[in-house]
Design an enzyme around this catalytic site. Structure first.
Site, PDB file in Angstrom:
ATOM      1  CG  ASP A 117     -23.741 -37.605 -70.104  1.00 14.89           C
ATOM      2  OD1 ASP A 117     -22.592 -37.965 -69.487  1.00 14.89           O
ATOM      3  OD2 ASP A 117     -23.589 -36.447 -70.553  1.00 14.89           O
ATOM      4  CE1 TYR A 145     -22.999 -43.230 -68.018  1.00 14.04           C
ATOM      5  CE2 TYR A 145     -24.530 -42.626 -69.727  1.00 14.04           C
ATOM      6  CZ  TYR A 145     -23.473 -42.124 -68.720  1.00 14.04           C
ATOM      7  OH  TYR A 145     -23.368 -40.833 -68.622  1.00 14.04           O
ATOM      8  CG  HIS A 155     -19.103 -36.055 -73.269  1.00 10.42           C
ATOM      9  ND1 HIS A 155     -20.330 -36.666 -73.209  1.00 10.42           N
ATOM     10  CD2 HIS A 155     -18.451 -36.778 -72.311  1.00 10.42           C
ATOM     11  CE1 HIS A 155     -20.577 -37.511 -71.967  1.00 10.42           C
ATOM     12  NE2 HIS A 155     -19.275 -37.288 -71.399  1.00 10.42           N
ATOM     13  CG  HIS A 168     -16.900 -35.295 -64.931  1.00  6.92           C
ATOM     14  ND1 HIS A 168     -16.055 -36.224 -64.905  1.00  6.92           N
ATOM     15  CD2 HIS A 168     -18.152 -35.758 -64.998  1.00  6.92           C
ATOM     16  CE1 HIS A 168     -16.952 -37.409 -64.808  1.00  6.92           C
ATOM     17  NE2 HIS A 168     -18.137 -37.149 -64.762  1.00  6.92           N
ATOM     18  CG  HIS A 208     -18.049 -35.663 -68.830  1.00  3.61           C
ATOM     19  ND1 HIS A 208     -17.924 -36.781 -68.752  1.00  3.61           N
ATOM     20  CD2 HIS A 208     -16.871 -34.760 -68.530  1.00  3.61           C
ATOM     21  CE1 HIS A 208     -16.829 -37.058 -68.393  1.00  3.61           C
ATOM     22  NE2 HIS A 208     -15.902 -35.868 -68.104  1.00  3.61           N
ATOM     23  CG  HIS A 220     -24.307 -37.576 -65.081  1.00  2.00           C
ATOM     24  ND1 HIS A 220     -23.862 -38.740 -64.506  1.00  2.00           N
ATOM     25  CD2 HIS A 220     -23.729 -37.843 -66.195  1.00  2.00           C
ATOM     26  CE1 HIS A 220     -23.151 -39.612 -65.326  1.00  2.00           C
ATOM     27  NE2 HIS A 220     -23.005 -38.770 -66.422  1.00  2.00           N
TER      28      HIS A 220
END
Length: 550
Positions: free
Chosen positions: A170, A202, A351, A361, A390, A392
């Site tokens: 990420d 991103y 991920h 998540h 995934h 952060h």
């Protein structure tokens, strides 16, 4: 202490603080290892490399050009002034995305709109010598880059030096992202490759962000193999009739098992509000859905490579993972074919994190499904380390299998989605923490390093982006087929050592305290001496069981 400056000076390459300050963060990445920093050259940009199928003898070179779709060669050799070898011509492709069909719903076509990429070139240099530095120059470019090939499978460095790898997820392209890249080039040991566990640019359907990302990461990616896997920000969903993962598959060239398949159609969503097979319009982010399952197989979706003592596997959590799936069957064959006496370590990147207690998540359905389908396969084949993104934030587990900590031969799981992207930190963990959780941090960006010393010991470290210091916040020693993972954490953790250790320390402290009081009552005549001895014992006991967390 600046290992990068030391390495540059050793090579006779001057790197000064004044120069670094003038160059800015992107150029500073290049200066870290004494790499050349020059003005951009017309028609060649976004240079990045990756290991081929044989990491010790092949290197893939990729770049973009806005001038030509003609096949282009790369000159290379063992010295920058002796580029005597020439690669085969490059594969050339480009891709186009026209009006976003979701424009009327969630964002304007004028902002996201039509896009055609520059020409994407790729060629593979083959027949290289293992563990050797090569210099290369792309035709029509004035800049000369270099890279070093990998050790052959099962080999160590002749001088006994360890292998080292930088691992992150990420990452994005913010100032924090650039600091992460900068710190990766200042690690204790020079990194041999950079592994990104999904979510690269991103871009989020705005395709020119792929270009700015490619330019920003070039000082790192043109010299160090960039081994990438798919995250949800690579999905870039437009409609069921258009390919997913299009930019990701078009721009990167991993050592593919077979050509990519299944980029179009056969998509499953967590919620289908009207039964049309499309995502619920008001319930999810359409471009980069977090809960999603398609049929993207092979290509950059999943693959493996071996560097010295380590076998790396990259998996795709956004495709099918059942025992009958292509990914499962390939992974089973890949792991079973590996000679662990030659290559003792297996590291998997994916991920979606299987072991995470962050509220973001948490327990997403495709993650839960993948864990249920594949965790036994990991365990039975002695996977040592699993790294994910995934979320952060940062989290490390003890060796764990099916929720049971310290299971013999179980993998250690790490979430390292703290690369610095524009969405910021994922703060908040469930409480109380489960016994398998060793360390958490949701307030700082950073990256991980994996240092492999020999057949029996490798070390994981998590570094934070705190200048000017080179700081380690968490680390763990990992041994193959071991029930233990000796760890040391440095503050900012809500679980720095296991629950059982805390309970044991409290119980033993209570037992010793009772013994002290009873002894004092029984042996009144030796009161002074006994009190002194027992106090010393009491003071030393908690430290013995609390571990070495700082």
């Amino acid at each position: 202490r600046d290992p990068a400056m030391t390495r540059a000076a050793t090579r006779g390459l001057p790197v000064t603080g004044t120069v670094c300050a003038a160059l800015g963060l992107q150029a500073l990445l290049a200066a870290d290892l004494g790499w050349p920093v020059s003005a951009s050259v017309v028609n060649v940009s976004q240079v990045h490399i990756a290991f081929g199928h044989n990491a010790s003898t092949q290197m893939s070179i990729a770049w973009l050009s806005n001038a030509t779709n003609a096949s282009t060669s790369v000159a290379y050799g063992l010295a920058s002034d002796a580029l005597t070898l020439v690669s085969p011509g490059s594969d050339v492709r480009r891709y186009t995305i026209d009006k976003n069909p979701w424009g009327e719903v969630s964002y304007t076509p004028e902002h996201w709109g039509n896009y055609t990429s520059d020409w994407i070139h790729n060629t593979t240099l083959a027949g290289l010598q293992p563990n050797t530095m090569y210099f290369y120059q792309i035709h029509s470019s004035a800049e000369i880059f270099n890279f070093t090939t990998a050790l052959p499978a099962g080999h160590r460095y002749p001088d006994g030096s360890p292998q080292a790898f930088s691992i992150v997820g990420d990452i994005g392209q913010t100032s924090d992202s650039m600091l992460t890249m900068h710190h990766m080039m200042r690690d204790e040991y020079e990194t041999e490759a950079v592994i990104i566990a999904g979510d690269l640019s991103y871009a989020d359907c705005k395709q020119d962000r792929w270009d700015t990302y490619g330019e920003k990461i070039q000082p790192l990616a043109a010299h160090k193999p960039l081994m990438v896997g798919p995250g949800n920000h690579e999905i870039e969903y437009f409609s069921n009739s258009r390919p997913t993962f299009l930019a990701f598959q078009s721009r990167y060239f991993m050592p593919a098992v077979a050509p990519a398949q299944g980029l179009i159609g056969d998509i499953q969503w967590l919620v289908d509000d009207d039964g049309d097979g499309a995502p619920p319009v008001n319930d999810t982010w359409l471009c980069t859905p977090s809960e999603f399952q398609g049929q993207y197989q092979y290509g950059n979706a999943f693959y493996s490579f071996t560097v010295g003592l380590v076998h790396f596997v990259s998996l795709n959590c956004y495709t099918t993972t059942s025992k009958s799936s292509a990914q499962y069957q390939w992974l089973k064959s890949d792991l079973e074919a590996l000679d662990r006496d030659v290559v003792p370590w297996v590291v998997i990147s994916v991920h979606c994190p299987w072991y995470s207690t962050n509220s973001h998540h948490y327990q997403e359905w495709q993650t839960v499904q993948m864990k249920a389908n594949m965790e036994a396969l990991f365990y039975e084949n002695g996977v040592n380390l699993v790294v994910a993104g995934h979320v952060h934030a940062y989290q490390r587990s003890f060796p764990v299998y099916q929720g049971e900590p310290l299971a013999e031969g179980a993998p250690t799981y790490v979430v390292v989605g703290d690369g610095g992207n524009r969405e910021g930190h994922a703060d908040g963990y469930i409480t109380p923490q489960p016994s398998w959780s060793a360390y958490t941090n949701d307030t700082q960006f950073g990256h991980g390093t994996l240092v492999v010393f020999n057949h029996t010991h490798m070390r994981w470290r998590w570094h934070i982006n705190e200048d000017p210091s080179w700081m380690v916040r968490d680390e763990a020693w990992i041994t193959p087929y071991s029930a233990s993972s000796e760890s040391k954490s440095h503050s900012n953790s809500n679980n720095p050592f296991p629950t059982w250790a805390v309970v044991l320390a409290v119980v033993l402290a209570a037992v010793f305290s009772i013994g002290i009081i009873a002894g004092a009552c029984r042996l009144e005549t030796q009161k002074v001496d006994e009190e002194s001895d027992q106090m010393a014992l009491r003071d030393s006991t908690p430290a013995r069981f609390a571990g070495d967390a700082l």
